[in-house]
Each structure stands twice: as structure tokens, then as C-alpha cells.
Design an enzyme around this catalytic site. Structure first.
Site, PDB file in Angstrom:
ATOM      1  N   SER A  26       0.810  -1.314  -0.055  1.00  0.00           N
ATOM      2  CA  SER A  26       0.126   0.031  -0.186  1.00  0.00           C
ATOM      3  C   SER A  26       0.838   1.347   0.079  1.00  0.00           C
ATOM      4  O   SER A  26       1.720   1.236   0.834  1.00  0.00           O
ATOM      5  CB  SER A  26      -0.978   0.042   1.407  1.00  0.00           C
ATOM      6  OG  SER A  26      -1.603  -1.045   1.336  1.00  0.00           O
ATOM      7  N   HIS A  57      -4.289  -1.911  -4.091  1.00  0.00           N
ATOM      8  CA  HIS A  57      -3.459  -2.722  -4.996  1.00  0.00           C
ATOM      9  C   HIS A  57      -3.790  -3.275  -6.131  1.00  0.00           C
ATOM     10  O   HIS A  57      -5.004  -3.595  -6.376  1.00  0.00           O
ATOM     11  CB  HIS A  57      -3.258  -4.113  -4.101  1.00  0.00           C
ATOM     12  CG  HIS A  57      -2.515  -3.993  -2.740  1.00  0.00           C
ATOM     13  ND1 HIS A  57      -1.278  -4.223  -2.506  1.00  0.00           N
ATOM     14  CD2 HIS A  57      -3.126  -3.822  -1.664  1.00  0.00           C
ATOM     15  CE1 HIS A  57      -1.043  -3.948  -1.262  1.00  0.00           C
ATOM     16  NE2 HIS A  57      -2.028  -3.726  -0.506  1.00  0.00           N
ATOM     17  N   HIS A  79      -2.173 -11.153   0.841  1.00  0.00           N
ATOM     18  CA  HIS A  79      -1.876 -11.244   2.226  1.00  0.00           C
ATOM     19  C   HIS A  79      -2.455 -12.528   2.744  1.00  0.00           C
ATOM     20  O   HIS A  79      -3.349 -12.997   2.369  1.00  0.00           O
ATOM     21  CB  HIS A  79      -2.559  -9.994   3.044  1.00  0.00           C
ATOM     22  CG  HIS A  79      -2.178  -8.809   2.424  1.00  0.00           C
ATOM     23  ND1 HIS A  79      -2.960  -7.884   1.421  1.00  0.00           N
ATOM     24  CD2 HIS A  79      -1.192  -7.817   2.670  1.00  0.00           C
ATOM     25  CE1 HIS A  79      -2.344  -7.012   0.799  1.00  0.00           C
ATOM     26  NE2 HIS A  79      -1.308  -6.751   1.641  1.00  0.00           N
ATOM     27  N   TYR A  81      -4.043 -12.734   5.659  1.00  0.00           N
ATOM     28  CA  TYR A  81      -5.254 -12.639   6.114  1.00  0.00           C
ATOM     29  C   TYR A  81      -6.431 -12.655   5.184  1.00  0.00           C
ATOM     30  O   TYR A  81      -7.614 -12.659   5.635  1.00  0.00           O
ATOM     31  CB  TYR A  81      -5.398 -11.228   6.816  1.00  0.00           C
ATOM     32  CG  TYR A  81      -5.345 -10.015   5.938  1.00  0.00           C
ATOM     33  CD1 TYR A  81      -6.184  -9.505   4.959  1.00  0.00           C
ATOM     34  CD2 TYR A  81      -4.091  -9.229   6.195  1.00  0.00           C
ATOM     35  CE1 TYR A  81      -5.995  -8.498   4.230  1.00  0.00           C
ATOM     36  CE2 TYR A  81      -3.888  -8.094   5.333  1.00  0.00           C
ATOM     37  CZ  TYR A  81      -4.944  -7.802   4.512  1.00  0.00           C
ATOM     38  OH  TYR A  81      -4.710  -6.758   3.596  1.00  0.00           O
ATOM     39  N   GLU A  82      -6.152 -12.606   3.954  1.00  0.00           N
ATOM     40  CA  GLU A  82      -7.456 -12.979   2.953  1.00  0.00           C
ATOM     41  C   GLU A  82      -8.076 -14.074   2.873  1.00  0.00           C
ATOM     42  O   GLU A  82      -9.215 -14.219   2.812  1.00  0.00           O
ATOM     43  CB  GLU A  82      -6.752 -12.329   1.406  1.00  0.00           C
ATOM     44  CG  GLU A  82      -6.346 -11.011   1.619  1.00  0.00           C
ATOM     45  CD  GLU A  82      -5.576 -10.337   0.246  1.00  0.00           C
ATOM     46  OE1 GLU A  82      -6.519 -10.475  -0.876  1.00  0.00           O
ATOM     47  OE2 GLU A  82      -4.411  -9.849  -0.008  1.00  0.00           O
ATOM     48  N   ALA A 109       3.185  -0.692   4.238  1.00  0.00           N
ATOM     49  CA  ALA A 109       2.733   0.325   4.825  1.00  0.00           C
ATOM     50  C   ALA A 109       2.641  -0.306   6.520  1.00  0.00           C
ATOM     51  O   ALA A 109       2.296  -1.530   6.601  1.00  0.00           O
ATOM     52  CB  ALA A 109       1.272   0.865   4.585  1.00  0.00           C
ATOM     53  N   MET A 204       1.158  -6.202   8.380  1.00  0.00           N
ATOM     54  CA  MET A 204       0.226  -7.253   8.098  1.00  0.00           C
ATOM     55  C   MET A 204       0.822  -8.124   6.670  1.00  0.00           C
ATOM     56  O   MET A 204       0.085  -9.009   6.101  1.00  0.00           O
ATOM     57  CB  MET A 204      -1.053  -7.178   7.730  1.00  0.00           C
ATOM     58  CG  MET A 204      -1.939  -6.301   8.885  1.00  0.00           C
ATOM     59  SD  MET A 204      -3.638  -6.259   8.675  1.00  0.00           S
ATOM     60  CE  MET A 204      -3.871  -4.923   9.832  1.00  0.00           C
ATOM     61  N   SER A 205       1.999  -7.891   6.322  1.00  0.00           N
ATOM     62  CA  SER A 205       2.655  -8.434   5.346  1.00  0.00           C
ATOM     63  C   SER A 205       4.106  -8.906   5.460  1.00  0.00           C
ATOM     64  O   SER A 205       4.569  -8.978   6.500  1.00  0.00           O
ATOM     65  CB  SER A 205       2.211  -7.573   4.149  1.00  0.00           C
ATOM     66  OG  SER A 205       3.003  -6.419   4.184  1.00  0.00           O
ATOM     67  N   ASN A 228       0.713   5.475  10.269  1.00  0.00           N
ATOM     68  CA  ASN A 228       0.092   5.856  11.424  1.00  0.00           C
ATOM     69  C   ASN A 228       0.868   5.399  12.626  1.00  0.00           C
ATOM     70  O   ASN A 228       1.826   4.504  12.654  1.00  0.00           O
ATOM     71  CB  ASN A 228      -1.215   4.997  11.489  1.00  0.00           C
ATOM     72  CG  ASN A 228      -1.152   3.663  11.535  1.00  0.00           C
ATOM     73  OD1 ASN A 228      -1.167   3.132  10.326  1.00  0.00           O
ATOM     74  ND2 ASN A 228      -1.137   2.870  12.683  1.00  0.00           N
ATOM     75  N   HIS A 240      -8.436   1.415   6.816  1.00  0.00           N
ATOM     76  CA  HIS A 240      -7.747   1.248   5.661  1.00  0.00           C
ATOM     77  C   HIS A 240      -7.717   2.386   4.841  1.00  0.00           C
ATOM     78  O   HIS A 240      -6.605   2.942   4.139  1.00  0.00           O
ATOM     79  CB  HIS A 240      -8.297   0.241   4.923  1.00  0.00           C
ATOM     80  CG  HIS A 240      -7.835  -0.503   3.659  1.00  0.00           C
ATOM     81  ND1 HIS A 240      -6.222  -0.657   3.922  1.00  0.00           N
ATOM     82  CD2 HIS A 240      -7.790  -0.366   2.391  1.00  0.00           C
ATOM     83  CE1 HIS A 240      -5.686  -0.876   2.610  1.00  0.00           C
ATOM     84  NE2 HIS A 240      -6.737  -0.735   1.678  1.00  0.00           N
TER      85      HIS A 240
HETATM   86  N1  HPA Z   1      -1.036  -2.469  12.185  1.00  0.00           N
HETATM   87  C1  HPA Z   1      -1.100  -3.356  11.217  1.00  0.00           C
HETATM   88  N2  HPA Z   1      -0.782  -3.057   9.877  1.00  0.00           N
HETATM   89  C2  HPA Z   1      -0.608  -1.723   9.546  1.00  0.00           C
HETATM   90  C3  HPA Z   1      -0.746  -0.680  10.523  1.00  0.00           C
HETATM   91  C4  HPA Z   1      -1.054  -0.864  11.774  1.00  0.00           C
HETATM   92  O1  HPA Z   1      -1.294   0.082  12.542  1.00  0.00           O
HETATM   93  N3  HPA Z   1      -0.620   0.287   9.774  1.00  0.00           N
HETATM   94  C5  HPA Z   1      -0.375  -0.159   8.357  1.00  0.00           C
HETATM   95  N4  HPA Z   1      -0.514  -1.269   8.195  1.00  0.00           N
END
Ligand code: HPA
Length: 270
Positions: A26, A57, A79, A81-82, A109, A204-205, A228, A240
Site C-alpha cells: 500500500s 493494490h 496477504h 489474512y485474505e 505500509a 500485516m505482510s 500511523n 484502511h
Molecule cells: N497495524 C497493522 N498493519 C498496519 C498498520 C497498523 O497499525 N498500519 C498500516 N498497516
């Protein structure tokens, strides 16, 4: 084999001989602006490449060059999680390795776990924590599956990234990325735990692909774009859309730096 079918599809479309594979997460999509003489192939035409379902994506393979470096850029990843599979990137990475890529550059990200690393910072990954303890190598046979994960993120490539950032006058943090399975964001209690575990950023990746690449003998470089602060470390509301908006704000700077780094990677002659 799906790898062979995809390899033939690529060879039919392009004569490129990529040596560096890039996986865009991302906020890193602008990197494709830097691919010269590009040939673009949708994943849907490549057997075993993932159907990309996460917004932000795109699902395209770009072949071309950045400076003198021949590249294969995957714009979009799948990912864990998908659908719960952590080996969804196995076929694409083994196809890119068979095409000649011996370096994997990864981008993502991530949320920051450090007060001195606010949103829109860049972090070079020096090591990772595989918190879910899931592996894309389950089911492999042979002693190569016992992959040495020391220096999984190549020290020489990291030095190159630091040098490039310094020349551009950019702050490049360096730290440990922890893989949280997702897709939900973490709770503030989980974030406090991750800080205590010694992690600097959470996402998450990336970790499954690093394991696959190291298994294939590829050198890995990975960069996180901080979108963040981890949950509870600031007042921002995580979503997201927030991740994508923050990533978008720094995508030009991040992509420009990465294109410069990739253009300088020294590839040994085959
Ligand atoms: N946590 C998990 N995955 C993320 C985050 C987060 O705060 N920000 C961007 N991807």
C-alpha cells in the site's frame, strides 16, 4: 506446473531478463512511474499469480528497467489474512526467481511503535518478528527448508539504502518489523506488548515473502512507509482509508528514494 505456465506467458510477452524483483505494498504504487521501457502483464494472465482483492493494490506485473537495473515489479500482493494461506506468494516469487531475479525488494505500509517515528516516516527493516509463527515453507521437504534467518535483510543492501537516503537528505529510520496476522488492527494492549517485544513497526505482510525469498537464496531489502502510530499511541482513528491517505501523501518521496536505491543495486554477472 503452474510456475512453468506463468514463465512461458511472461517469456511470450517480454524478452526482459529481470534481476531484481519488487513487491509493492500500500502506498508504493508510484514506483511504477520509474519503470522504463515497461511491459505490463495483468496477474489474471499469469497462472498462479494472485487475484488481488485489497483496494490500493492493482494486480499487474511490470517488466522494464530502473537505471541499469532490470526489474520485475509486482504491483499488488496477496496477504495471509485474505484467506488464511501464508504461501500465496510462493508461485509468483518462484517464477520471478526462475526468470533471473536474485534480489527481492519489498515494500509495505506499517504502524509505528516509536514516538520518534511519526506517520510518513520511512523505515528500513533490519529484522523481523514472525508473531503468528506461520511459515510458507510448511510442506517443503529437504534440508533447505531449515532456512537460516540471520541477516535475512541483506546488510549490504541496507547500507546502500542508507547511503542513498543520506545523499537525498532523507531521514531513513531502521528497525524491527513485526508481522501481525490481521486483518483487524491491533488493540492498544497488543501494541504495548509489541513495544515490549522490541518491535519498531507493525504490519500485516512481508514476513512470509522474506521467508520464501531466503529459501530461494534471494537477497532481501525491505522498506516500510509509516502510515500511523500503533493503536493507542495517538488519537488517530485507524482504518484502511486512513492508511491509504497517509501513504498517498508520501508516495512520491518514498518511490523516488526506492527507485534510486534499486538503480544502484550491484548485480553479479551470470
Ligand atoms: N497495524 C497493522 N498493519 C498496519 C498498520 C497498523 O497499525 N498500519 C498500516 N498497516
Amino acid at each position: 506446473m503452474r510456475e512453468l505456465a506463468a514463465l512461458h506467458s511472461i517469456r511470450r510477452r517480454a524478452l526482459h531478463q529481470p534481476r531484481v524483483a519488487v513487491v509493492l505494498g500500500s502506498g508504493w504504487d508510484r514506483l511504477t512511474d520509474h519503470v522504463q521501457d515497461a511491459v505490463c502483464i495483468p496477474y489474471s494472465e499469469l497462472d498462479g499469480f494472485p487475484k488481488v482483492t485489497v483496494s490500493g493494490h492493482s494486480g499487474m506485473l511490470w517488466l522494464g528497467h530502473m537505471g541499469t537495473t532490470q526489474v520485475a515489479v509486482m504491483s499488488g500482493r496477496k496477504h495471509g489474512y485474505e484467506n488464511g494461506d501464508v504461501d500465496v506468494m510462493k508461485v509468483p516469487l518462484s517464477v520471478l526467481n526462475a526468470l533471473g531475479c536474485d534480489v527481492l525488494v519489498q515494500t509495505n505500509a506499517a504502524g509505528s511503535l516509536r514516538p520518534d517515528m511519526p506517520s510518513q516516516s520511512l523505515m528500513l527493516i533490519s529484522d523481523h518478528i514472525n508473531l503468528p509463527q506461520r511459515s510458507p515453507l510448511v510442506g517443503e521437504s529437504g534440508s533447505e527448508r531449515f532456512v537460516n534467518m540471520r541477516d535475512a535483510y541483506d546488510p549490504a543492501l541496507r547500507a546502500l539504502a542508507r547511503a542513498s537516503a543520506k545523499e537525498r537528505g532523507l531521514d531513513l529510520h531502521e528497525g524491527i518489523y513485526v508481522w501481525a496476522f490481521g486483518p483487524q488492527f491491533e488493540t492498544p494492549a497488543e501494541i504495548r506488548m509489541l513495544c515490549q517485544l522490541g518491535a519498531d513497526a507493525v504490519g500485516m505482510s512481508t514476513v512470509p515473502e522474506t521467508i520464501l525469498a531466503r529459501h530461494a537464496g534471494m537477497r532481501v531489502l525491505a522498506l516500510s512507509l509509516i502510515t500511523n502510530m500503533g493503536a493507542g499511541l495517538s488519537n488517530e482513528q485507524l482504518s484502511h482509508a486512513h492508511t491509504l491517505a497517509q501513504a498517498q501523501a508520501s508516495t512520491d518521496v518514498a518511490s523516488g528514494l526506492l527507485a534510486d536505491i534499486i538503480g544502484r543495486i550491484q548485480i553479479p554477472a551470470t
